[in-house]
Design an enzyme around this catalytic site. Structure first.
Site, PDB file in Angstrom:
ATOM      1  N   HIS A  57       0.854  -1.194   0.000  1.00 31.78           N
ATOM      2  CA  HIS A  57       0.000   0.000   0.000  1.00 31.78           C
ATOM      3  C   HIS A  57       0.887   1.241   0.000  1.00 31.78           C
ATOM      4  O   HIS A  57       1.871   1.302   0.720  1.00 31.78           O
ATOM      5  CB  HIS A  57      -0.888  -0.026   1.256  1.00 31.78           C
ATOM      6  CG  HIS A  57      -1.669   1.214   1.471  1.00 31.78           C
ATOM      7  ND1 HIS A  57      -1.528   1.997   2.593  1.00 31.78           N
ATOM      8  CD2 HIS A  57      -2.607   1.828   0.692  1.00 31.78           C
ATOM      9  CE1 HIS A  57      -2.345   3.022   2.518  1.00 31.78           C
ATOM     10  NE2 HIS A  57      -3.016   2.940   1.380  1.00 31.78           N
ATOM     11  N   HIS A 132       2.482  11.168  -1.259  1.00 29.29           N
ATOM     12  CA  HIS A 132       1.582  10.779  -0.174  1.00 29.29           C
ATOM     13  C   HIS A 132       1.743  11.810   0.938  1.00 29.29           C
ATOM     14  O   HIS A 132       2.518  11.633   1.861  1.00 29.29           O
ATOM     15  CB  HIS A 132       1.898   9.379   0.357  1.00 29.29           C
ATOM     16  CG  HIS A 132       0.863   8.875   1.317  1.00 29.29           C
ATOM     17  ND1 HIS A 132       1.174   8.149   2.449  1.00 29.29           N
ATOM     18  CD2 HIS A 132      -0.488   9.000   1.318  1.00 29.29           C
ATOM     19  CE1 HIS A 132       0.071   7.844   3.096  1.00 29.29           C
ATOM     20  NE2 HIS A 132      -0.957   8.337   2.430  1.00 29.29           N
TER      21      HIS A 132
END
Length: 341
Positions: A57, A132
């Site tokens: 992930h 991110h």
């Protein structure tokens, strides 16, 4: 029995991992760098959508730049707060979801990569970065690292899932797609029937890379697969109990044909979770203590048309995640009724 299967698999592979600077691996460890090539012959004609495949992930987030601007994936309030240098240091603790580089993840057996990308404010060129919260490495550098591994391991197949795009116009997308094409060339597998894709069919055509692109531009390139072919339902919870219930429910609703399936075995922090564990970060606050319970769920799964396919995790090196997923394939039998791509 599990210990026996692990020993047998290590003997079959006989591959030595390169040293990991983080200390989570040693040069003497046998790794999963060639696990697909090492699967028994009876599984070579099983659809890839029926195999158990380990994934990560936010795969690129092993490094983010706290000196970079805050990413366009963040709210205006976070961007204002990030003017304080300490805030970016804390953001980094919650943005990083992996310890291993792309190369180290590949050697560990990871074959699915969850990718989020963005242009960077102020850049004059069309450069695209992983993102991110904070910006990571250039996408081109990551693609080159992955391609180098694939060249050395010609029977390994990977899934690159470009599923979030930020601050990107049509020109950025075209530039990114061109970079993907330049990086992998003939290794790119054109979109076709999911059920027709097996290890054997990929090996015969020397394909190694499936690119999933969650943006309409995929329609114009034969090597881009639509995002709908790889659904990845998201539990969005901090509770292991709720996560497992969600994973079970979405597996039971999985379409028997036409797509791959990603089980996101991850916990997602709430605002109050971050506030309580501000300094500890994602790994120490949420992942470390819950990952063993999540792995217990993985151990009792079975792959197949209505079973697990791709399973993703944060910090894939903290437990024996990749090997646990790979060994689920021992439960599969060969499927002899297949069409060709």
């Amino acid at each position: 029995m599990l210990a026996f299967r692990k020993a047998r698999r290590k003997l079959r592979m006989g591959t030595i991992c390169s040293p990991n600077p983080s200390g989570t691996k040693t040069a003497l460890e046998v790794c999963n760098a060639d696990w697909m090539a090492s699967l028994p012959r009876r599984l070579h004609n099983v659809p890839l959508s029926n195999l158990a495949i380990p994934g990560s992930h936010d795969s690129f987030s092993y490094w983010v730049d706290e000196k970079s601007p805050v990413g366009p994936d963040q709210t205006p309030a976070i961007k204002r707060l990030a003017r304080i240098s300490l805030v970016k240091k804390l953001m980094k603790k919650w943005s990083v979801t992996q310890n291993l580089t792309f190369r180290e993840q590949l050697e560990a057996g990871i074959r699915y990569f969850d990718l989020r990308v963005s242009s960077k404010p102020g850049d004059a060129d069309q450069e695209i970065y992983f993102i991110h919260g904070l910006f990571g490495i250039k996408v081109w550098d990551g693609l080159m690292e992955i391609d180098s591994f694939l060249t050395q391991h010609p029977q390994e197949i990977i899934f690159l899932d470009f599923n979030h795009f930020y601050a990107m116009d049509e020109a950025h997308h075209k530039c990114l797609v061109l970079r993907i094409q330049e990086a992998f060339g003939s290794k790119l597998c054109p979109a076709c029937s999911v059920e027709s894709l097996t290890l054997q069919s990929m090996w015969e055509k020397k394909y190694q890379v499936l690119i999933f692109y969650h943006y309409p531009l995929y329609k114009h390139y034969s090597f881009l697969w639509p995002g709908k072919k790889i659904p990845a339902p998201w539990a969005n919870t901090t509770s292991v109990r709720k996560l497992i219930l969600f994973l079970e429910t979405t597996l039971s609703e999985r379409a028997p044909q036409g797509s791959f399936h990603v089980s996101q075995a991850i916990l997602t922090p709430r605002v109050k979770t971050i506030a309580r564990g501000l300094v500890g970060g994602l790994k120490n606050t949420l992942v470390h203590r819950n990952l063993p319970a999540i792995l217990d769920w993985v151990k009792i799964q079975k792959p197949g048309a209505m079973g697990v396919n791709i399973i993703t995790s944060d910090f894939v090196d903290l437990v024996d995640f990749a090997t646990t997923v790979i060994e689920l394939n021992d439960l599969l039998q060969e499927d002899r009724s297949l069409a060709k791509c």
